[in-house]
Motif scaffolding. Structure first.
Motif, PDB file in Angstrom:
ATOM      1  N   LEU A 494       4.242  29.160   5.780  1.00 19.99           N
ATOM      2  CA  LEU A 494       3.525  30.408   5.527  1.00 19.99           C
ATOM      3  C   LEU A 494       3.778  30.895   4.107  1.00 19.99           C
ATOM      4  N   GLN A 495       5.010  30.787   3.647  1.00 18.92           N
ATOM      5  CA  GLN A 495       5.323  31.182   2.273  1.00 18.92           C
ATOM      6  C   GLN A 495       4.604  30.277   1.279  1.00 18.92           C
ATOM      7  N   GLN A 496       4.494  29.012   1.593  1.00 16.19           N
ATOM      8  CA  GLN A 496       3.784  28.069   0.725  1.00 16.19           C
ATOM      9  C   GLN A 496       2.306  28.438   0.612  1.00 16.19           C
ATOM     10  N   VAL A 497       1.699  28.817   1.739  1.00 11.03           N
ATOM     11  CA  VAL A 497       0.294  29.227   1.733  1.00 11.03           C
ATOM     12  C   VAL A 497       0.110  30.490   0.901  1.00 11.03           C
ATOM     13  N   ASN A 498       0.981  31.466   1.101  1.00  7.74           N
ATOM     14  CA  ASN A 498       0.867  32.724   0.349  1.00  7.74           C
ATOM     15  C   ASN A 498       1.054  32.497  -1.147  1.00  7.74           C
ATOM     16  N   ASP A 499       2.006  31.646  -1.519  1.00  9.00           N
ATOM     17  CA  ASP A 499       2.248  31.372  -2.945  1.00  9.00           C
ATOM     18  C   ASP A 499       1.042  30.672  -3.569  1.00  9.00           C
ATOM     19  N   GLU A 500       0.444  29.762  -2.829  1.00  7.67           N
ATOM     20  CA  GLU A 500      -0.703  29.035  -3.371  1.00  7.67           C
ATOM     21  C   GLU A 500      -1.902  29.958  -3.527  1.00  7.67           C
ATOM     22  N   ALA A 502      -1.727  33.247  -4.025  1.00  6.43           N
ATOM     23  CA  ALA A 502      -1.434  34.143  -5.140  1.00  6.43           C
ATOM     24  C   ALA A 502      -1.628  33.448  -6.477  1.00  6.43           C
ATOM     25  N   ALA A 503      -1.249  32.176  -6.561  1.00  2.52           N
ATOM     26  CA  ALA A 503      -1.409  31.443  -7.816  1.00  2.52           C
ATOM     27  C   ALA A 503      -2.875  31.230  -8.150  1.00  2.52           C
ATOM     28  N   SER A 504      -3.704  30.971  -7.130  1.00  4.20           N
ATOM     29  CA  SER A 504      -5.126  30.749  -7.393  1.00  4.20           C
ATOM     30  C   SER A 504      -5.833  32.021  -7.853  1.00  4.20           C
ATOM     31  N   GLU A 518      -7.080  20.041  -9.943  1.00  8.88           N
ATOM     32  CA  GLU A 518      -6.346  20.991  -9.108  1.00  8.88           C
ATOM     33  C   GLU A 518      -6.769  20.870  -7.643  1.00  8.88           C
ATOM     34  N   LYS A 519      -8.057  20.623  -7.418  1.00  8.31           N
ATOM     35  CA  LYS A 519      -8.545  20.495  -6.047  1.00  8.31           C
ATOM     36  C   LYS A 519      -7.947  19.266  -5.358  1.00  8.31           C
ATOM     37  N   ALA A 520      -7.754  18.181  -6.158  1.00 10.01           N
ATOM     38  CA  ALA A 520      -7.209  16.955  -5.577  1.00 10.01           C
ATOM     39  C   ALA A 520      -5.757  17.119  -5.149  1.00 10.01           C
ATOM     40  N   THR A 521      -5.019  17.972  -5.811  1.00  5.89           N
ATOM     41  CA  THR A 521      -3.599  18.167  -5.496  1.00  5.89           C
ATOM     42  C   THR A 521      -3.343  19.445  -4.705  1.00  5.89           C
ATOM     43  N   LYS A 522      -4.373  20.144  -4.313  1.00  3.99           N
ATOM     44  CA  LYS A 522      -4.216  21.388  -3.563  1.00  3.99           C
ATOM     45  C   LYS A 522      -3.765  21.091  -2.134  1.00  3.99           C
ATOM     46  N   LEU A 523      -2.769  21.833  -1.663  1.00  2.77           N
ATOM     47  CA  LEU A 523      -2.208  21.578  -0.344  1.00  2.77           C
ATOM     48  C   LEU A 523      -3.024  22.235   0.757  1.00  2.77           C
TER      49      LEU A 523
END
Length: 824
Positions: A494-500, A502-504, A518-523
């Motif tokens: 969940l923290q990983q999703v929120n950080d990603e 916020a970064a976007s 960026e799309k190719a490496t997006k989690l």
């Protein structure tokens, strides 16, 4: 079951030929113990009669006597009263009305849920139809009981609406003129629908942006893409002259079947309410760590430890969610994808849990195109119900304990194939980091010539002291010293999703090429709607890898020794390449295989000896071939090739066992890493797509969530074929499926109160060997010879040889309990 027990006792009391001490036909004794009448009556009341015992030949009754006994039963007033009582129980439990209440109390009780006026009106109308005779003087059927059984036959056998309407018209003409049958199928269906639960139509944006629901219920266009809610009407000469406005037709409509009343209905029948406590009252923890049900799993027990208040009430419901797209047309060339969402109540015992009558259809997402990652838009009503069931709960009547309780519910996990896994979890399953378990530490490589990613590097999953970790020459030329990927918790994800996210939001606009990278490496595609559930991030497993779909070469050139710098023109066959003779032998083997009836389809039909290939296999055929036939078919191949394939087969066979031992799963987890490394030494990188990598995580998932039979798509896929059978109007397939499901759901509930007719719950097995052709009572022979079978083929009498007689004697002496005292 109860009425059948009464029938048996009534017939045996009236039959003077039956001895005082006979075989007991209860479920526990199964005609193997002889008791007196009073003991049998107590056993029948306590345990019930054996289901498949439909002809009472074990008690000296012949086939001709069966008709006589049936006439006695049908003429009995007690039997008629029991028939009326069963339907009366059905009505009271369907509306949550205890039988002991008086009329005024019933009216108050009926008025509690939904629209009080509509519920009370439906209840008393059905009560009137129950008391109304089918025709004057008819004691066998009331108007309601006849229609319920008629529609039950329709659902059980799949009779089309038109056929049933013709049958109804025929009955109308055949019965006395003053009969009470409805005039048409439409009127009869309206009576039955008073027993069914509701469905809700919710319009959706044609581009899957939003639902016209709640605060947007009256909107005329999408608030995001501004697409019109309605289809464009075609102008016609008739509509231009008419003063009335043309009816607006929505572009897309979802059918939602509210979850709360369906969960409440599970507790209304006494026959199912007790089963919802099976995981607490009857399940026994195995001291050897054997898992047979999700309740034995680490995920279930961890949830109980985190939420003890929820776990303290065993009637609180644990659910699984499954979804997949399918074409509602039997013609596969028509492009259309409908997505049902099915809920599975895991409180039930193994014999009921994964059966179709236990499934709850939550919604039908319309086509013609699938929702993909916008499925979150359609899941909003369900998530709202789940949040209510977790935070507030609903008052529910438990018929088995005759008391009210506050029911709560939770969602344990989702079940889907791998593409749908990405849609439900919002994980980017198709890029360089395609494995959700390995997460950002996924080991992948882009194959420029193949145009795809390959997922290798399975030496990371070996022990740190394994010799292959330091053997670079056999693999990719490098030593593998990295540990296996760390498994992130739900809170970390969940923290990983929120950080990603916020970064976007704070990233400035960049060039198109940078955006593609960026799309190719997006989690994550976005944050999943399931994270709105307060407990979702605390679950040990949220989305399951489907074993069913997961179950579905490096060449070295030959150079000229006289000119080693010349470009080679010949290549040797790969070690996994089959010669024509090997292909022929494999097809011959698959053609000759025979299975027990019902175990698998006839795979020999899919094997072509002339073309030496297999075609037209279904998912379960691959399952059978991989787990059982492949080791036999390749046993003569070179050991370097056959050994890892046989190990892969053994892995899936052990993983799919009904009972899983924790220590064996730990061995499987270690074994699959070695097996995949062996395959890396044989097959080229292009072979290792994501589906070849995912088996490395299956054993660890089973350690957490338990047996895979409760988490794979086989029962869901079979349920999809059931939904296809509901389609009557190909112009509106989702509407047909919704109508068919509501009727099937209603009659499934009603069938629990019909013991005198074949239903889903007392239906005889397709293979039933006791055909009752023998008039000899089973009481005249010892139990070892009491098992009957059906004769097959022409009678061919012969004498046993001396060896056969000796084998028969040996079997009897070692298996017959009656002989043991004389041997000892």
């Amino acid at each position: 079951m109860e009425s059948k027990s009464r029938e048996w006792m009534q017939c045996k009391k009236s039959d003077p030929s039956v001895k005082d001490v006979v075989s007991c036909p209860c479920v526990k004794c199964n005609n193997e113990r002889r008791k007196c009448r009073d003991e049998i009556e107590l056993d029948l009341l306590k345990f019930g009669i054996f289901k498949s015992y439909t002809r009472w030949l074990r008690h000296g009754e012949s086939i001709s006597d069966q008709a006589t006994h049936n006439n006695i039963i049908n003429e009995s007033n007690e039997f008629q009263e029991h028939e009326h009582d069963e339907m009366l129980d059905m009505l009271h439990e369907a509306f949550g009305v205890p039988l002991e209440n008086d009329v005024e109390g019933e009216r108050d009780k009926v008025s509690e849920g939904g629209d009080p006026k509509d519920a009370a009106e439906a209840f008393y109308k059905l009560m009137g139809d129950l008391e109304l005779e089918l025709y004057p003087g008819c004691k066998q059927f009331s108007k309601l009981s006849f229609l319920v059984k008629l529609f039950h036959i329709k659902c059980l056998t799949g009779i089309p609406d038109k056929s049933l309407e013709m049958v109804l018209s025929l009955f109308k003409e055949a019965l006395p003129k003053d009969n009470t049958l409805p005039e048409s199928y439409y009127e009869a269906e309206k009576i039955i629908k008073n027993l069914s639960l509701e469905s809700i139509k919710i319009d959706a944006c044609p581009n899957n942006c939003m639902l016209f629901w709640k605060e947007h219920a009256d909107a005329e266009e999408c608030v995001k893409c501004h697409a019109s809610r309605w289809k464009k009407s075609k102008p016609s000469s008739e509509s231009s002259t008419s003063q009335s406005k043309p009816k607006k037709i929505p572009s897309k409509t979802m059918r939602y079947f509210p979850l709360i009343p369906r969960l409440q209905r599970i507790f209304m029948p006494t026959k199912t309410a007790a089963s919802m406590r099976w995981h607490s009252d009857e399940r026994v923890d195995d001291p050897d760590g054997v898992m047979r049900h999700p309740a034995d799993s680490k995920a279930w027990k961890s949830f109980d430890e985190q939420y003890p208040t929820f776990a303290s009430e065993p009637r609180n419901v644990r659910l699984g969610l499954a979804s997949d797209g399918f074409s509602p047309f039997r013609n596969g060339h028509i492009p259309h994808s409908t997505w049902p969402v099915v809920l599975i109540p895991y409180n039930l015992p193994p014999c009921l849990c994964m059966k179709q009558p236990s499934f709850i259809l939550s919604m039908l997402i319309p086509g013609p195109k699938g929702p993909k990652d916008k499925i979150d838009v359609y899941l909003q009503p369900l998530i709202e119900d789940l949040k209510l069931l977790w935070e507030v709960g609903v008052e529910t009547y438990d018929a088995s304990k005759k008391e009210n309780f506050r029911m709560f519910a939770s969602l344990l996990w989702t079940i889907s194939d791998y593409p749908a896994y990405g849609d439900l979890s919002c994980w980017s399953t198709g890029g360089a980091v395609g494995c959700p378990s390995c997460n950002s530490d996924t080991c992948s490589r882009w194959l420029s010539n193949g145009g795809k990613h390959c997922y290798m590097g399975h030496r990371r999953f070996l022990r740190m002291d394994h010799m292959w970790r330091y053997d670079g020459s056999t693999f990719d030329g490098k030593q593998e010293l990295r540990p296996k990927p760390k498994q992130l918790s739900g809170e970390e994800l969940l923290q990983q999703v929120n950080d990603e996210q916020a970064a976007s939001k704070h990233t400035s606009k960049k060039r198109r090429r940078t955006k593609k990278k960026e799309k190719a490496t997006k989690l994550w595609r976005k944050k999943s709607i399931f994270f709105e559930l307060p407990y979702w991030s605390s679950l040990l497993i949220r989305h399951n890898l489907d074993v069913m779909h997961i179950e579905k070469n490096s060449l070295h050139p030959i150079r000229d020794p006289n000119n080693p710098t010349e470009i080679p023109k010949e290549f040797p066959p790969a070690p996994f390449t089959l010669s024509l003779e090997q292909k022929r032998n494999l097809c011959n083997f698959l053609t000759s295989v025979k299975f027990s009836d019902g175990y698998a389809s006839n795979i020999s039909r899919n094997s072509s000896l002339k073309e030496r290939k297999l075609s037209g296999l279904e998912s379960h055929d691959y399952h059978v071939i991989l787990e059982h036939l492949l080791p036999l078919a390749i046993r003569d191949w070179p050991v370097s090739l056959s050994a890892p394939l046989i190990k892969l087969s053994e892995f899936f066979r052990e993983l799919c066992s009904k009972a899983l031992k924790i220590d064996e799963l730990e061995k499987l987890e270690e074994q699959i890493g070695v097996t995949l490394c062996e395959l890396e030494r044989i097959f080229p990188p292009s072979f290792f797509v994501i589906m070849m990598h995912l088996p490395v995580h299956l054993a660890s998932k089973a350690l957490i969530a338990g047996p895979v039979q409760y988490r794979w798509m086989y029962p869901i896929e079979r349920y999809l074929s059931k939904l296809i059978g509901y389609v009557r109007n190909k112009g509106h397939p989702e509407g047909s499926m919704a109508e068919g499901y509501l009727l099937e759901e209603c009659l499934t509930f009603c069938s629990r109160y019909m013991d005198d007719i074949e239903t889903k719950f007392n239906k005889q097995d397709r293979i039933y060997d006791d055909d009752g052709d023998d008039d000899i009572s089973s009481t005249d022979c010892i139990p070892i010879f009491g098992i009957r079978g059906r004769a097959f083929g022409k009678e061919n009498p012969r004498l046993f040889s001396t060896k056969e007689w000796e084998e028969i004697h040996y079997y009897v002496l070692n298996n017959c309990k009656e002989v043991q005292p004389f041997i000892e």
